[in-house]
Structure formats: C-alpha cells, structure tokens
Design a protein around this motif. Structure first.
Motif, PDB file in Angstrom:
ATOM      1  N   PHE A 101      23.224  18.390  76.101  1.00  0.00           N
ATOM      2  CA  PHE A 101      22.281  19.274  76.035  1.00  0.00           C
ATOM      3  C   PHE A 101      20.713  18.992  76.028  1.00  0.00           C
ATOM      4  O   PHE A 101      20.015  19.699  76.683  1.00  0.00           O
ATOM      5  N   SER A 102      20.348  17.879  75.523  1.00  0.00           N
ATOM      6  CA  SER A 102      18.986  17.206  75.488  1.00  0.00           C
ATOM      7  C   SER A 102      18.601  16.724  76.943  1.00  0.00           C
ATOM      8  O   SER A 102      17.153  16.814  77.017  1.00  0.00           O
ATOM      9  N   GLN A 103      19.303  16.881  77.838  1.00  0.00           N
ATOM     10  CA  GLN A 103      18.949  16.529  79.184  1.00  0.00           C
ATOM     11  C   GLN A 103      18.846  17.651  80.180  1.00  0.00           C
ATOM     12  O   GLN A 103      18.580  17.702  81.232  1.00  0.00           O
ATOM     13  N   ARG A 104      19.370  19.027  79.493  1.00  0.00           N
ATOM     14  CA  ARG A 104      18.804  19.925  80.405  1.00  0.00           C
ATOM     15  C   ARG A 104      17.295  20.492  80.357  1.00  0.00           C
ATOM     16  O   ARG A 104      16.668  20.082  79.573  1.00  0.00           O
ATOM     17  N   SER A 105      16.979  20.962  81.616  1.00  0.00           N
ATOM     18  CA  SER A 105      15.672  21.284  81.698  1.00  0.00           C
ATOM     19  C   SER A 105      15.211  22.514  80.802  1.00  0.00           C
ATOM     20  O   SER A 105      15.896  23.123  80.592  1.00  0.00           O
ATOM     21  N   ALA A 106      13.839  22.422  80.873  1.00  0.00           N
ATOM     22  CA  ALA A 106      13.148  23.457  79.886  1.00  0.00           C
ATOM     23  C   ALA A 106      13.604  24.954  80.730  1.00  0.00           C
ATOM     24  O   ALA A 106      13.754  25.999  80.219  1.00  0.00           O
ATOM     25  N   GLN A 107      13.711  24.879  82.189  1.00  0.00           N
ATOM     26  CA  GLN A 107      13.914  26.251  82.734  1.00  0.00           C
ATOM     27  C   GLN A 107      15.249  26.582  82.463  1.00  0.00           C
ATOM     28  O   GLN A 107      15.559  27.793  82.443  1.00  0.00           O
ATOM     29  N   ASP A 108      16.173  25.579  82.400  1.00  0.00           N
ATOM     30  CA  ASP A 108      17.602  25.975  82.482  1.00  0.00           C
ATOM     31  C   ASP A 108      17.742  26.730  80.948  1.00  0.00           C
ATOM     32  O   ASP A 108      18.485  27.278  80.716  1.00  0.00           O
ATOM     33  N   PHE A 109      17.140  26.222  79.823  1.00  0.00           N
ATOM     34  CA  PHE A 109      17.217  26.582  78.450  1.00  0.00           C
ATOM     35  C   PHE A 109      16.513  27.946  78.440  1.00  0.00           C
ATOM     36  O   PHE A 109      17.197  29.005  77.838  1.00  0.00           O
ATOM     37  N   ILE A 110      15.643  28.224  79.167  1.00  0.00           N
ATOM     38  CA  ILE A 110      14.987  29.568  79.353  1.00  0.00           C
ATOM     39  C   ILE A 110      15.844  30.689  80.101  1.00  0.00           C
ATOM     40  O   ILE A 110      16.395  31.729  79.436  1.00  0.00           O
ATOM     41  N   THR A 111      16.544  30.195  81.063  1.00  0.00           N
ATOM     42  CA  THR A 111      17.243  31.126  81.883  1.00  0.00           C
ATOM     43  C   THR A 111      18.630  31.191  81.261  1.00  0.00           C
ATOM     44  O   THR A 111      19.115  32.450  81.227  1.00  0.00           O
ATOM     45  N   SER A 112      19.441  30.283  81.087  1.00  0.00           N
ATOM     46  CA  SER A 112      20.918  30.274  80.571  1.00  0.00           C
ATOM     47  C   SER A 112      21.109  30.839  79.397  1.00  0.00           C
ATOM     48  O   SER A 112      21.970  31.446  78.903  1.00  0.00           O
ATOM     49  N   ILE A 113      20.249  30.297  78.306  1.00  0.00           N
ATOM     50  CA  ILE A 113      20.178  30.588  76.948  1.00  0.00           C
ATOM     51  C   ILE A 113      19.478  31.731  76.421  1.00  0.00           C
ATOM     52  O   ILE A 113      20.174  32.803  75.878  1.00  0.00           O
ATOM     53  N   LEU A 114      18.213  31.784  76.784  1.00  0.00           N
ATOM     54  CA  LEU A 114      17.383  32.924  76.237  1.00  0.00           C
ATOM     55  C   LEU A 114      17.418  34.169  76.949  1.00  0.00           C
ATOM     56  O   LEU A 114      17.696  35.287  76.545  1.00  0.00           O
ATOM     57  N   MET A 115      17.716  34.035  78.206  1.00  0.00           N
ATOM     58  CA  MET A 115      17.583  35.511  79.134  1.00  0.00           C
ATOM     59  C   MET A 115      19.188  35.777  79.483  1.00  0.00           C
ATOM     60  O   MET A 115      19.480  36.881  78.864  1.00  0.00           O
ATOM     61  N   GLU A 116      19.968  35.137  79.989  1.00  0.00           N
ATOM     62  CA  GLU A 116      21.155  35.392  80.370  1.00  0.00           C
ATOM     63  C   GLU A 116      22.023  35.534  79.189  1.00  0.00           C
ATOM     64  O   GLU A 116      23.078  36.562  79.103  1.00  0.00           O
ATOM     65  N   TRP A 117      22.198  34.514  78.043  1.00  0.00           N
ATOM     66  CA  TRP A 117      23.134  34.759  77.037  1.00  0.00           C
ATOM     67  C   TRP A 117      22.674  35.339  75.861  1.00  0.00           C
ATOM     68  O   TRP A 117      23.330  36.264  75.266  1.00  0.00           O
TER      69      TRP A 117
END
Length: 326
Positions: A101-117
């Motif tokens: 998880f620590s290696q996921r990009s900031a954009q991935d955090f925004i897209t997959s967690i905050l927006m989609e999930w």
C-alpha cells in the motif's frame, strides 16, 4: 457505529456511507489537535446532511516501516474507534497499511479509494497531510485533485495549546514516559487510557489483602514505571476508583516483564478474562524496592489514601473524558 475493515476482496462500501465527509489521518491519540480536524468534518457533515466518516490506517505506518521499533500507540484501534464514535462519527474505515500500500501512487489513492470506493464529497485533513509513494501527494495535490474531480478539500491548521505549543502525539508520548499523566490529559482532552484482558498473576496481592487485576501491556508502551491513581472500567461498564502499579515489581521479582496491577477500591469479584480499561489520573510515586513485605504493605496503604484523596475531587475534562474515564 460501523467499523469497516477494508480488505483485498474489494467489498463495496455500504451505500449509506458513500458520498460522505471524510476526515483522513492516523489520529493516534485522538488528541485535541486531532479533534480540531474531526470537529470540522462533523460540522460540514451536519450542515450538508452527509455521513461523517473517518479514514484511518492500521497498523501505524511507523510500525510497518520500522517493525523492529514499533511505535507506542496512544490509542489502539478498538479504543480509537470508541473515541471517534463518542465524538459523533457514523463509521470508521480502517484501511490496512502494508508495504505494498505504501508504494501506491498518490493518484491511485485519490482514484481507487477516495473516488471509486468511498465516493467522497469532502475531505478534511491536517495542513501537513501527505500520502502516496514517497509522500508525493500533499495539500496542493489533494486540492487540485478535488477541483478536477468534484470533491471539496478542507485543510485545518495545527492546533496549539494555551502556551501556543503545537499538540502532537509524540509530545504526549514524551509526557507519558515522564509519568506526567495529568499534563498528558490536558493535551489529549481526556485521561490517558489503556485496555487489556485481565490475566492471572502471582496472586501475592491477595495474600497481602490487596488483590489486583493484572494486565499485560504491549512492550512498546513507554509509560513511566510507578504508582498511579486510576479509574478502572469493567467490561460491563461499571467503574471503580483504584491505585495501579505499572512496572517490574522490584520487591517481589527481579527483571520480570512489565505488568499493570490495579487494586480496585470497594470491589470483590472475578475479573479474569474480561477486557477492561484503566484511566490514569495522577502519578503518585516511582517504583521502590522495599526490605520485605511489611514495609511494602504500609506503603500500599499510604498510596491508597493518596489515590482516594486525588480521585475524590476530579471532574470530567470534556465529552471524551466523560465517555472513557468517568
């Protein structure tokens, strides 16, 4: 309140929790600094009639990066969830913090967690929040992502105490390591509290007329060894004043593992196997080595008198203190 554990099955977040106002952070301690962020999230959620959520991470990131020196947790996950519920949040989302998880990009955090999930409508966090691989995501990145994707971002400045010093978890850990539990309470907004299962001990206290409820705390707890005035909450919610010894019992055993031993005032009963909590109100003295059990018992009597006097005049520090320690 729902505690939602994110897992690898990508289970959908319940619909009733989507679109909420989300406070993001580790929030170890849920101290007064954290409470300023959390209060803002609650205000926005109430005004917009949206669910108020907290997104936090387990285990503590520092423990993942440096497993050989795990961080002294002020509030392990179950206690933190209860504090957040007491403040008024509908749900806590505990996201697993792993090396991957620590290696996921900031954009991935925004897209997959905050927006989609989560389908977030507003993010509320501290002014210095960073996320993503190498901490590449910061306040400016988050605000830009919000503007592009239709969610709001509220950043909250550092909270300072009455002496204009920033309140932080590390500062509170230092106070606890010095035994300054009253000062730590002023930073937390409630009395420092631990919880654990009551275990069998040597039962020496019972033979001395002072039976104790014994708890083994995590090795990373750096509370100063000594004698404390405490309040003890049973699993059923009943509360008893008491006096507790945390440390190594130098009169009885040398080099033993640290143990929290609490003598409950005006109580008799079997607590073994119950998960109970202990809130610390005052440091009475350091551990001492006595020449035998008789002077030890005499000192315990003095400790009981002092603890009873201290606890007789205390009042709740606020909502959290009333929920947790009163």
């Amino acid at each position: 309140m729902t505690v939602f554990h994110r897992n690898e099955t990508k289970e959908a977040l319940p619909e009733r929790l989507r679109g909420g106002v989300v406070a993001i952070g580790n929030f170890d301690g849920v101290h007064r600094g954290h409470q300023s962020v959390l209060a803002r999230a609650l205000e926005l959620a109430a005004a917009r009639q949206k669910p108020a959520l907290v997104l936090t991470f387990e285990p503590h990131p520092r423990t993942v990066f440096k497993p050989q020196t795990p961080v002294f947790r002020l509030t392990p996950a179950p206690l933190k969830a209860r504090l957040l519920e007491a403040l008024g949040f509908q749900s806590v989302i505990e996201y697993p913090f792993t090396p991957d998880f620590s290696q996921r990009s900031a954009q991935d955090f925004i897209t997959s967690i905050l927006m989609e999930w989560i389908g977030v409508s507003e993010v509320v966090t501290g002014f210095d929040f960073h996320f993503g691989r190498g901490r590449e995501g910061g306040p400016a990145f988050l605000m830009s992502a919000g503007a592009r994707n239709g969610f709001g971002v509220t950043l909250v400045d550092a909270f300072r105490d009455e002496n204009t010093e920033v309140i932080s978890s590390s500062r509170i850990r230092t106070l606890l390591s010095e035994g300054a539990v009253a000062e730590a309470a002023g930073q937390l907004g409630y009395r420092y509290t631990v919880e654990a299962e009551v275990i069998h001990g040597q039962q020496l206290g019972r033979t001395l007329g002072y039976p104790t409820a014994n708890m083994s705390l995590p090795g990373e707890v750096t509370l100063r060894p000594g004698i404390y005035a405490v309040r003890f909450r049973l699993e059923n919610g009943a509360i008893h004043d008491g006096v507790a010894s945390f440390g190594y019992r130098p009169t009885v055993i040398d080099n033993g593992a640290p143990l929290l031993e609490t003598y409950l005032f005006d109580f008799s009963g079997d607590l073994y196997g119950q998960v109970c909590s202990v809130s610390f109100f005052g440091h009475l003295r350091d551990e001492l080595k006595f020449d035998g059990l008789e002077p030890l018992v005499a000192q315990i009597r003095k400790d009981e008198e002092e603890a009873r006097a201290l606890l007789s005049g205390v009042r709740p520090l606020g909502v959290l203190d009333e929920k947790i320690a009163s």
